[in-house]
Design a protein around this motif. Structure first.
Motif, short mmCIF file in Angstrom:
data_model
loop_
_atom_site.label_atom_id
_atom_site.label_comp_id
_atom_site.label_asym_id
_atom_site.label_seq_id
_atom_site.Cartn_x
_atom_site.Cartn_y
_atom_site.Cartn_z
N GLN A 22 7.42 2.69 14.10
CA GLN A 22 7.04 3.85 13.32
C GLN A 22 7.28 3.56 11.84
O GLN A 22 8.09 2.73 11.46
N LEU A 23 6.52 4.29 11.00
CA LEU A 23 6.61 4.11 9.56
C LEU A 23 6.55 5.47 8.90
O LEU A 23 5.71 6.31 9.25
N LEU A 24 7.44 5.71 7.97
CA LEU A 24 7.44 6.96 7.23
C LEU A 24 6.60 6.80 5.96
O LEU A 24 6.86 5.90 5.15
N VAL A 25 5.60 7.64 5.79
CA VAL A 25 4.70 7.54 4.64
C VAL A 25 4.70 8.86 3.88
O VAL A 25 5.03 9.92 4.43
N LYS A 26 4.32 8.77 2.61
CA LYS A 26 4.20 9.97 1.76
C LYS A 26 2.72 10.20 1.45
O LYS A 26 2.05 9.35 0.90
N LEU A 27 2.22 11.41 1.80
CA LEU A 27 0.84 11.78 1.52
C LEU A 27 0.78 12.55 0.20
O LEU A 27 1.55 13.50 0.00
N ALA A 38 5.30 10.73 9.80
CA ALA A 38 5.68 9.54 10.57
C ALA A 38 4.45 8.98 11.25
O ALA A 38 3.75 9.70 11.98
N CYS A 39 4.16 7.70 10.98
CA CYS A 39 3.04 7.01 11.63
C CYS A 39 3.55 6.38 12.92
O CYS A 39 4.49 5.59 12.90
N ASP A 40 2.90 6.71 14.03
CA ASP A 40 3.32 6.20 15.33
C ASP A 40 2.56 4.91 15.64
O ASP A 40 1.37 4.93 15.89
N ASN A 41 3.28 3.78 15.58
CA ASN A 41 2.71 2.47 15.88
C ASN A 41 1.57 2.10 14.92
O ASN A 41 0.45 1.80 15.35
N PRO A 42 1.80 2.09 13.60
CA PRO A 42 0.75 1.75 12.63
C PRO A 42 0.52 0.25 12.57
O PRO A 42 1.33 -0.53 13.10
N PRO A 43 -0.54 -0.22 11.93
CA PRO A 43 -0.77 -1.66 11.77
C PRO A 43 0.25 -2.25 10.79
O PRO A 43 0.91 -1.53 10.04
N SER A 44 0.33 -3.55 10.78
CA SER A 44 1.29 -4.22 9.90
C SER A 44 0.86 -4.08 8.45
O SER A 44 -0.32 -3.92 8.14
N PRO A 47 1.05 0.40 3.62
CA PRO A 47 1.88 0.93 2.53
C PRO A 47 2.49 2.28 2.89
O PRO A 47 2.04 2.98 3.82
N THR A 48 3.51 2.67 2.16
CA THR A 48 4.23 3.91 2.45
C THR A 48 3.77 5.08 1.58
O THR A 48 4.33 6.17 1.71
N VAL A 49 2.81 4.85 0.71
CA VAL A 49 2.27 5.94 -0.11
C VAL A 49 0.76 6.00 0.11
O VAL A 49 0.06 5.02 -0.12
N TRP A 50 0.30 7.16 0.59
CA TRP A 50 -1.13 7.36 0.82
C TRP A 50 -1.62 8.44 -0.14
O TRP A 50 -1.09 9.56 -0.14
N ASP A 51 -2.65 8.11 -0.89
CA ASP A 51 -3.24 9.11 -1.78
C ASP A 51 -4.60 9.53 -1.22
O ASP A 51 -5.46 8.68 -0.96
N ILE A 52 -4.78 10.82 -1.01
CA ILE A 52 -6.06 11.32 -0.49
C ILE A 52 -7.08 11.26 -1.64
O ILE A 52 -6.96 12.00 -2.62
N CYS A 53 -8.07 10.39 -1.50
CA CYS A 53 -9.03 10.21 -2.59
C CYS A 53 -10.29 11.05 -2.43
O CYS A 53 -10.97 11.35 -3.41
N SER A 71 -1.13 8.29 15.65
CA SER A 71 -0.84 9.69 15.34
C SER A 71 -0.04 9.80 14.05
O SER A 71 0.66 8.87 13.65
N LEU A 72 -0.14 10.96 13.40
CA LEU A 72 0.55 11.23 12.15
C LEU A 72 1.33 12.52 12.32
O LEU A 72 0.76 13.61 12.34
N ASN A 73 2.67 12.39 12.45
CA ASN A 73 3.53 13.53 12.73
C ASN A 73 4.22 13.98 11.44
O ASN A 73 4.92 13.18 10.80
N PRO A 74 4.02 15.21 10.99
CA PRO A 74 4.62 15.65 9.72
C PRO A 74 6.14 15.65 9.77
O PRO A 74 6.76 15.95 10.79
N VAL A 75 6.74 15.28 8.62
CA VAL A 75 8.20 15.29 8.47
C VAL A 75 8.49 16.17 7.25
O VAL A 75 8.23 15.77 6.12
#
Length: 731
Positions: A22-27, A38-44, A47-53, A71-75
């Motif tokens: 799992q990976l914790l990302v900021k939207l 929280a990204c469940d089983n993301p690819p290698s 990045p941990t920062v995602w900007d909605i373009c 899946s993308l589970n909100p934290v």
């Protein structure tokens, strides 16, 4: 709505299944945090920062079922972020849209959940880390920007991405930073390393392609300048200045000539200038019938024909952009780099637009521009000052101009100050060569080698003020400057066409004749000889035709039968039928009018049926009497001046009294000589009162009040001996 609270233990690794990660990302959106997730089983290397373009409708991304996902589970960190996440998912559900983010080398598509669940689905695909064909930085150059990767939106299959600003991945943690190293390439910009997503090949542009584009105007360099003039007209400019001047270049330590094209149009936003420097695009959707740009290559073909380097400076009411298209910058590169720096207005100031690039990228590209061009910060500031406080427009500067032997292909002269009409500046083709046309014998065709005469007639309905080397170009609407004018309507391939024919004193003196063909109000072909004009050099001397073939050359299915350099038409059925129809109409005009014209003694001239003068302010055309001499007016004439003595608010007069000849294309059928082309017997045909515009041959006694006339002169036929040259001198 459920979710993980930030204060809770974040899914400790001992609670995960084997092989699960799992990976914790900021939207974020517009630099504002939406939520952590929280990204469940993301690819290698995600990045941990995602900007909605951007967001797009689901139906536009029909390839999503082919992509892998997770899946993308909100934290939630607090109640505010919980509300933001709910608003975000609610928007996607309500409008059936997909959110698009471009983290690192990936494209991520966030789909809203079904029902009341708060867990979103993410589908993704990999992108090439080493290919940035249009505005990106090559992998070998990323060392100067260690925490920045430019991702080219042109690699996306989405329509919105084609016009979206270039996105950069933001600063991320060291253990999940963007991988800027090339793992291997297949030559098309796609990584050869292992990937779980579907990889597709996208072609890149080699810098040599810029030189290839310039060859579109290899036969006539004024066609390249016309491309830039077209762009100004499409931008609704009211004023355009074309100039060549000397500037100091620090790279060669001497003064060099630089061509500038400056207009006051509406300017371009970042998305617009990206399309401008992209290699082709779909036809624009516009209701403007006079919009000229169709192919999306005009700027590139024009600029690269004129010189090796070009800088574009453009400003709208709330933005400013600088783009640098350069052959010398890209020498030795395997891929094409085109720096763009964009700003947005914040109050009274322009600041770097962080929605499309960060400060580091802007500084990097500005440094490139200053290093490889004559533009330092002072010269850029000087040119920006030309816009004024709230002005708009586009400035194009081209240097390292094309050479003609040891000199330049273009020759320029500076006019004298004070507005003297006898010593005006101009731009010329150094060779002074005449363009080849079937049947042409004249060696005096100024528009072939002098820019001002060409720009005088480049538009069918000229409105934009154009200056060349500081001298105003006096537009010449051909259809309004003819003697013995005849307007003929017809139909070709069930499409209407209208031809205006008449006699021009200027063209008679220069031994020219032919048809001027316009498309969307822009001149495509000049002096096209048709009918008997082709086989007899003197036949039709002084006769000029004007026709707009937009409806005929634009197919209903969107096909355009015009060359992409806008200097000719493709060989097609419509063009062949047009040539045949024009030949018939011209021969009829010669037989019915020219053969009956009386030869006049001395220096008598055939003046236009009416004199037309254009106001330098409102750009409206004012009709004068036929005996008025427009040459007595000043170069800059306004409506309040004599002889109009009016105001600019007065509507432009529509030419009246036109009696047209209606004809249709009937193959090779020729009508009886006793009948005019509209079916009326010739004896009944009349001259339009007070206009000089005719619809049939004039009777010989029409000129009873004229000077003493010689016997009527008949046009020499091909089967007869050619008349002695002395018989022409009385003209």
């Amino acid at each position: 709505m459920t979710g993980v609270v930030m204060g809770d233990c974040f899914l400790e690794k001992e609670h995960l299944k084997e092989g699960h990660s799992q990976l914790l990302v900021k939207l974020t959106k517009d630099e504002k945090v939406i939520s952590w997730a929280a990204c469940d089983n993301p690819p290698s290397q995600m990045p941990t920062v995602w900007d909605i373009c951007s967001t797009v409708r689901k139906e536009k991304v029909d390839f999503l079922p082919e992509l892998p996902g997770f899946s993308l589970n909100p934290v939630y960190e607090d109640d505010h972020l919980k509300r933001e996440w709910g608003i975000f998912l609610g928007f996607l559900k309500k409008y059936n849209r997909v959110a698009v983010s471009k983290p690192g080398v990936y494209e991520a598509y966030i789909l809203p959940p079904h029902g009341d669940s708060s867990i979103a689905t993410v589908l993704y695909r990999g992108k090439a880390p080493n290919a940035c064909p249009i505005t990106g930085i090559a992998a070998s150059e990323t060392s100067s920007l260690p925490r920045l990767l430019t991702v080219d939106a042109s690699n996306s299959n989405l329509i919105e991405d084609k016009i979206a600003p270039t996105q950069q991945c933001r600063e991320v943690d060291e253990d999940s930073s963007c991988d800027l190293k090339v793992r291997g390439s297949n030559g098309f910009g796609n990584s050869l390393g292992p990937s779980r997503s579907v990889e597709r090949n996208f072609a890149t542009a080699h810098p040599s392609y810029l030189k290839t584009l310039g060859q579109a105007h290899s036969s006539w360099i004024f066609g390249a300048i016309a491309e830039l003039v077209d762009n100004s007209r499409d931008a609704k400019a009211t004023k355009l200045e074309v100039d060549i001047s000397m500037v100091y270049s620090i790279t060669v330590d001497k003064d060099i000539p630089m061509l500038s094209v400056i207009d006051d149009g509406h300017g371009m936003h970042h998305e617009d200038i990206q399309r401008m420097i992209s290699f082709g695009r779909g036809q624009p959707k516009t209701d403007d019938s006079d919009h000229i740009g169709k192919y999306g290559i005009g700027f590139k073909t024009g600029a690269m024909r004129l010189g090796k380097d070009a800088l574009v400076l453009t400003q709208t009411t709330n933005s400013r952009s600088i783009a640098f298209l350069s052959q010398l910058l890209n020498e030795g590169n395997d891929n094409l780099e085109i720096p763009i720096v964009s700003y947005r207005r914040i109050g009274q100031y322009m600041e770097v637009d962080k929605n499309v690039q960060n400060e580091d990228a802007a500084k990097y590209y500005l440094k490139i521009i200053k290093t490889h061009s004559p533009f330092d910060k002072y010269l850029i500031g000087e040119k920006v000052g030309l816009f004024g406080v709230n002005g708009t427009g586009t400035q194009i500067y081209i240097w390292n101009l094309d050479k003609w032997g040891t000199s330049y292909s273009l020759e320029w002269k500076y006019g004298m100050s004070g507005g003297s009409s006898f010593h005006q500046g101009g731009i010329y083709i150094s060779s002074r060569r005449i363009r080849s046309r079937p049947g042409q014998i004249s060696k005096v065709v100024p528009l072939d080698y002098s820019l001002k005469p060409y720009l005088e007639v480049i538009f069918l309905d000229p409105r934009m003020k154009i200056y060349v080397q500081g001298s105003l170009v006096k537009s010449r609407p051909l259809a309004k400057s003819l003697n013995k004018t005849s307007v003929e309507n017809g139909e070709i391939l069930k499409k209407p066409v209208q031809l205006t024919l008449g006699f021009s004193q200027l063209e008679w003196e220069q031994a020219n004749c032919g048809i001027f063909l316009y498309w969307h109000g822009r001149l495509i072909e000049a002096y096209k000889r048709v009918g008997s004009m082709i086989h007899n050099g003197d036949c039709g001397r002084g006769i000029i035709g004007v026709i707009d073939v937009t409806k005929l050359m634009d197919d209903d299915d969107g096909h355009v039968w015009v060359h992409n350099n806008k200097q000719g038409f493709q060989d097609c059925e419509a063009y062949a039928k047009l040539e045949e129809w024009l030949g018939e109409r011209v021969d009829e005009y010669i037989d019915k009018y020219v053969d009956k014209i009386q030869l006049r003694k001395g220096n008598a001239q055939y003046k236009p049926d009416h004199e037309w003068v254009q106001c330098n302010k409102c750009r409206k055309w004012r009709k004068m009497s036929s005996d008025f001499d427009s040459k007595t007016l000043p170069d800059e004439w306004f409506c309040y001046m004599k002889p109009f003595n009016g105001r600019c608010e007065v509507p432009e007069e529509v030419e009246s009294g036109l009696i047209t000849i209606s004809t249709k294309h009937h193959g090779g059928h020729t009508k009886d000589s006793t009948e005019s082309s509209n079916g009326v017997p010739e004896k009944a045909a009349t001259k339009s009162q007070g206009t000089g515009i005719v619809t049939s041959s004039e009777s010989e006694d029409d000129d009873d009040d004229e000077e003493e006339a010689l016997p009527p002169f008949k046009r020499p036929r091909a089967s007869l001996k050619r008349r002695c040259k002395k018989s022409w001198r009385v003209f």
